[in-house]
Design an enzyme around this catalytic site. Structure first.
Site, short mmCIF file in Angstrom:
data_model
loop_
_atom_site.label_atom_id
_atom_site.label_comp_id
_atom_site.label_asym_id
_atom_site.label_seq_id
_atom_site.Cartn_x
_atom_site.Cartn_y
_atom_site.Cartn_z
N HIS A 54 -42.04 -32.73 89.72
CA HIS A 54 -40.78 -33.09 89.09
C HIS A 54 -41.03 -33.55 87.65
CE1 HIS A 54 -38.35 -33.73 93.06
NE2 HIS A 54 -38.80 -32.50 92.90
N GLU A 56 -40.40 -36.29 85.95
CA GLU A 56 -40.97 -37.62 85.70
C GLU A 56 -42.48 -37.60 85.91
OE1 GLU A 56 -38.48 -36.68 87.58
OE2 GLU A 56 -37.05 -38.27 88.00
N CYS A 88 -40.25 -39.54 92.84
CA CYS A 88 -40.52 -39.88 91.44
C CYS A 88 -40.43 -41.39 91.23
CB CYS A 88 -39.51 -39.18 90.53
SG CYS A 88 -39.79 -37.42 90.48
N TRP A 174 -20.68 2.46 75.60
CA TRP A 174 -20.75 1.02 75.84
C TRP A 174 -19.55 0.34 75.20
CZ3 TRP A 174 -24.07 -0.37 79.42
CH2 TRP A 174 -25.23 0.37 79.61
N ARG A 188 -28.65 -12.81 83.43
CA ARG A 188 -29.24 -12.34 84.70
C ARG A 188 -30.48 -13.15 85.07
NH1 ARG A 188 -29.08 -5.69 84.62
NH2 ARG A 188 -26.82 -5.49 84.83
N LEU A 208 -30.26 -3.29 88.11
CA LEU A 208 -29.80 -4.68 88.14
C LEU A 208 -30.95 -5.68 87.92
CD1 LEU A 208 -27.21 -4.52 91.10
CD2 LEU A 208 -26.76 -4.32 88.65
N SER A 225 -19.14 -2.77 101.99
CA SER A 225 -18.51 -3.00 103.30
C SER A 225 -18.90 -1.95 104.33
CB SER A 225 -16.98 -3.00 103.15
OG SER A 225 -16.60 -4.01 102.25
N GLU A 304 -21.26 -8.93 88.56
CA GLU A 304 -21.00 -7.86 87.60
C GLU A 304 -20.30 -6.74 88.34
OE1 GLU A 304 -23.87 -6.73 84.62
OE2 GLU A 304 -25.15 -8.41 85.13
N GLY A 306 -16.55 -4.60 89.43
CA GLY A 306 -15.41 -4.03 88.74
C GLY A 306 -14.16 -4.82 89.08
C1 AOF Z 1 -36.19 -35.66 90.16
N1 AOF Z 1 -36.83 -35.00 89.19
O1 AOF Z 1 -37.49 -33.14 88.20
C2 AOF Z 1 -36.12 -32.95 90.09
C3 AOF Z 1 -35.40 -33.67 91.07
O2 AOF Z 1 -38.14 -30.55 97.34
P1 AOF Z 1 -38.33 -31.39 96.12
O3 AOF Z 1 -39.33 -32.48 96.34
O4 AOF Z 1 -38.67 -30.57 94.88
O5 AOF Z 1 -36.95 -32.17 95.83
C4 AOF Z 1 -35.82 -31.47 95.38
C5 AOF Z 1 -34.69 -32.44 95.15
O6 AOF Z 1 -35.11 -33.47 94.25
C6 AOF Z 1 -33.50 -31.76 94.48
O7 AOF Z 1 -32.55 -31.31 95.43
C7 AOF Z 1 -32.92 -32.89 93.64
O8 AOF Z 1 -32.12 -33.76 94.41
C8 AOF Z 1 -34.17 -33.63 93.21
N2 AOF Z 1 -34.69 -33.01 92.00
N3 AOF Z 1 -35.44 -35.01 91.05
O9 AOF Z 1 -36.30 -36.89 90.26
C9 AOF Z 1 -36.85 -33.69 89.10
N4 AOF Z 1 -36.16 -31.61 90.07
ZN ZN Z 2 -38.30 -36.40 91.76
#
Ligand code: AOF
Ligand code: ZN
Length: 375
Positions: A54, A56, A88, A174, A188, A208, A225, A304, A306
């Protein structure tokens, strides 16, 4: 120790860092963090890729000196649960950081206020909602998906200055120029999935994919479908190189005469998703499709399609954003080649309201980006 005044430029730097990972963290959010001590940035980082460290922890990892008594600016409330990564909040406490400045709140039920509570319990000063709007703006898809478990839907279409998506004859290449079309490839690569209709597959045989350097290919989804997809189309031929999902009526996946086609598609690497029918019974139900895409962790799709697909998503009240490209051309004509098919709306008061318009130009073309109000 006296804390320096809060400075928005640190949070804006954290936002900038977060955005560098666009398209690579889904279904996780984009998050950035900056550690500041004595008026200097001593560490920074972002959540770079789904499943990885993450923001932090990356910022803490980048430190060349102690963060004792420092302030961390983080665009999202720090997590406090064990997921793919450890909490974190623990890393922040262990690093000796004494103040946490948070932009967005994390609606993930596993976090949602528990992260800030943990920090405060450990004697850390916490400031919430700092530049919150700016931070919230980078994660509309995450906020939508984490609370609803179905994808955020963005419709994209290109029309001429007189509102046509093709001439009466069906010619559409286009409407917009190269730079607008190259921006579509950027889009995308930021949405997890791209969705097109079987009509487009039969007419254009598209790949795509995202064709910009460093871009990430989206999961390719076809609304089909009646399972008319040709086994030799480009999508099927490249299914081993990137996920292709064909969404068809449930009955085709359950022992009728098409079952052999389902098996063939699967053997070629295509995923077939059976969807319940809509109220008329002819086509697949948009709501059920979104629920099933959500179940397989698709947090956002760029549609994307129609006019039929656009009308189906809008009628279902399932559109969150619209990218309207307006090309500098007029084609006129009698045909109904407009972006959205009949929706049964007779009075202007019943129209779908769009909000928050943002306008950009690409050479001689215009992009208007709207949020959709009445969900
Ligand atoms: C943070 N800092 O940079 C992010 C957070 O499965 P994990 O451990 O990667 O946790 C995912 C969850 O953590 C995500 O759904 C969101 O709530 C949080 N993401 N939190 O402190 C980060 N990416
Ligand atoms: Zn985190």
């Amino acid at each position: 120790m006296n804390k320096e005044l809060l400075d928005p430029s640190y949070m804006r730097r954290a936002i900038e860092l977060a955005l560098t990972a666009k398209g690579h963290t889904n279904p996780n959010p984009l998050v950035g963090a900056v550690i500041v001590k004595d008026g200097r940035v001593i560490g920074e980082g972002c959540h770079q890729k789904y499943g990885d460290l993450h923001a932090e922890r990356n910022a803490i990892k980048s430190l060349n000196e102690s963060a004792e008594g420092a302030t961390i600016y983080v665009t999202l409330e720090p997590c406090c649960h064990y997921g793919k990564q450890p909490p974190c909040t623990l890393a922040i406490v262990e690093a000796g950081i004494s103040r946490v400045v948070i932009g967005s709140r994390d609606p993930n039920p596993l976090v949602s206020g528990k992260g800030t509570a943990y920090l405060r319990e450990h004697g850390i000063e916490v400031i919430e909602d700092y530049l919150r709007d700016e931070c919230d703006e980078i994660n509309p898809v995450f906020f939508h998906y984490i609370s609803r478990k179905e994808p955020y839907v963005a419709l994209k279409y290109a029309m001429t200055a007189d509102g046509r998506i093709a001439t009466d004859k069906g010619s559409s290449k286009w409407i917009t120029g190269e730079s607008a079309r190259s921006y579509v490839h950027e889009l995308r690569s930021t949405y997890t999935g791209i969705l097109a209709g079987i009509g487009t597959v039969l007419a254009d045989d598209p790949l795509l994919t995202c064709r910009i350097p460093g871009g990430r290919n989206p999961v390719r989804i076809v609304m089909d479908s009646h399972l008319n997809i040709p086994l030799d189309c480009n999508l099927v031929k490249t299914a081993d190189q990137g996920t292709v999902i064909v969404a068809c009526l449930d009955e085709y996946t359950k022992g009728n005469d098409q079952i052999s086609k389902v098996e063939k598609l699967k053997s070629l690497g295509v995923q077939v998703l059976g969807i319940s029918p809509d109220s008329k019974g002819e086509h697949i139900c948009v709501k059920d499709l979104l629920k099933k895409l959500g179940n397989i962790q698709i947090d956002g799709i760029l549609v994307e399609g129609g006019k039929h697909i656009n009308a189906a998503f809008l009628s279902a009240g399932k559109v969150n954003k619209i990218y309207t490209f307006v090309g500098n051309k007029i084609v006129g004509g009698k045909g109904a080649f407009t972006p959205v098919d009949e929706m049964g709306i007779e009075e202007m008061k019943d129209s779908v309201e769009l909000s928050n318009p943002k306008v950009r130009t690409f050479d001689t073309d215009i992009l208007i980006e709207y949020d959709v109000e009445n969900l």
